[in-house]
Write an enzyme that holds these catalytic residues in place. Structure first.
Site: not given
Length: 238
Positions: A92, A142, A146, A178, A216-217
Site C-alpha cells: 500500500e 481505482d 474517465k 464495484d 464497511k465501504f
C-alpha cells in the site's frame, strides 16, 4: 538526494511514468503513527532490499498470499487472523493505511503479515520470485472511470503477464471491483491473457468468495444499491 525511510529508496529526479494510483495526503491518527513507529521495524519490508526469500522472512514454508493496495488494511487483517497457517504480504502506498494495518497487527498480536509501502509493480518485479505465490489479490483498485484515464488502470495485458509469472501453477488471481465497466475491462484483458483461466463457468464473474471479508465501504455501497463483481483466474501453464 535523500532516502525514504519506508521504501529504503534514494529519491532522485526520475523519469515520469504512468501510475495506477495517486498519492493522497492523509492525516495520521495516534494509532496509525504508533503502527509506523512500532510496527514497521517488525513487519516492514524495503523495496531497496531486492529479491526476498519469504521462507526466511516468515521463518517457515506456508501458503502465501500477496495483496496489492490493501487500503486501511481491515480485510487483510481479518484474513490473516482467520488463517494463521498462511502468510500474507500487503502492499500500500498511502501511509495512514499502512499505519492502520501495522497498528492492527500489534493490537491483535498477528505475526503472519509483512508490509511494503511503495509501488506494487516495482515490488512484483524486484522482490517477488517467479512462481512463488499461491494467491494474488487486487480488491477495489481505482477504476479511473474517465476514458482519458483508462491507461492508468492497473489491469492491463502487461500486468496480467506479470501476475501470471509470480503465481505458482494452480495459484489464483482474485480481483474485486464495484465499477461494472471496470469489471468488464478486467474480463476483456484477463480472458485472453495467456496462462490464466477464468474460474467462472460462464467466463464472467464468480460469487463473492467467503474468504474475502466484506468491508464497511462495501456494505455502504450495498445499502445504496451498488454492485460488486468478483473475478478469479487460475494459472494453468508450466
Amino acid at each position: 538526494m535523500t532516502d525514504d525511510l519506508i521504501t529504503g529508496e534514494a529519491l532522485p529526479v526520475r523519469r515520469r511514468e504512468i501510475k495506477s494510483y495517486v498519492m493522497r495526503a492523509g492525516r495520521m491518527t495516534d494509532g496509525q503513527q504508533r503502527g509506523l513507529d512500532e510496527g514497521w521495524p517488525k513487519f516492514g519490508l524495503l523495496l531497496a532490499d531486492g529479491p526476498q526469500d519469504f521462507d526466511s522472512v516468515f521463518g517457515r514454508q506456508a501458503p502465501r498470499t500477496l495483496e496489492i493496495g490493501f487500503g486501511m488494511g481491515q480485510s487483510l487483517l481479518e484474513m490473516a487472523q482467520a488463517a494463521p497457517e498462511q502468510d500474507f504480504i500487503g502492499i500500500e502506498v498511502h501511509r495512514p493505511g499502512v499505519g492502520a494495518l501495522l497498528n492492527g497487527l500489534l493490537t491483535e498480536n498477528i505475526s503472519n503479515v509483512r508490509v511494503y509501502s511503495c509501488d506494487a509493480l516495482e515490488v512484483l518485479k524486484s522482490c517477488v520470485a517467479d512462481a512463488s505465490l499461491d494467491r494474488l489479490m487486487l480488491f477495489f483498485p481505482d477504476p479511473w472511470h474517465k476514458s482519458r484515464h483508462h491507461k492508468r488502470r492497473i489491469v492491463q495485458p502487461e500486468f496480467a503477464q506479470l501476475v501470471r509469472s509470480k503465481l505458482k501453477v494452480g495459484g489464483v488471481f482474485h480481483l474485486a471491483t464495484d465499477w461494472e465497466q471496470y469489471a468488464e475491462h478486467m474480463l476483456e484483458v484477463l480472458n485472453v491473457a495467456p496462462g490464466l483461466q477464468n474460474l467462472s463457468e460462464d467466463q464472467t464473474w464468480v460469487a463473492r468468495p467467503e474468504e474475502r471479508p466484506v468491508t464497511k465501504f462495501e456494505r455502504r455501497g450495498e445499502r445504496l444499491g451498488h454492485g460488486v463483481w468478483d473475478l478469479k483466474f487460475i494459472r494453468v501453464d508450466d
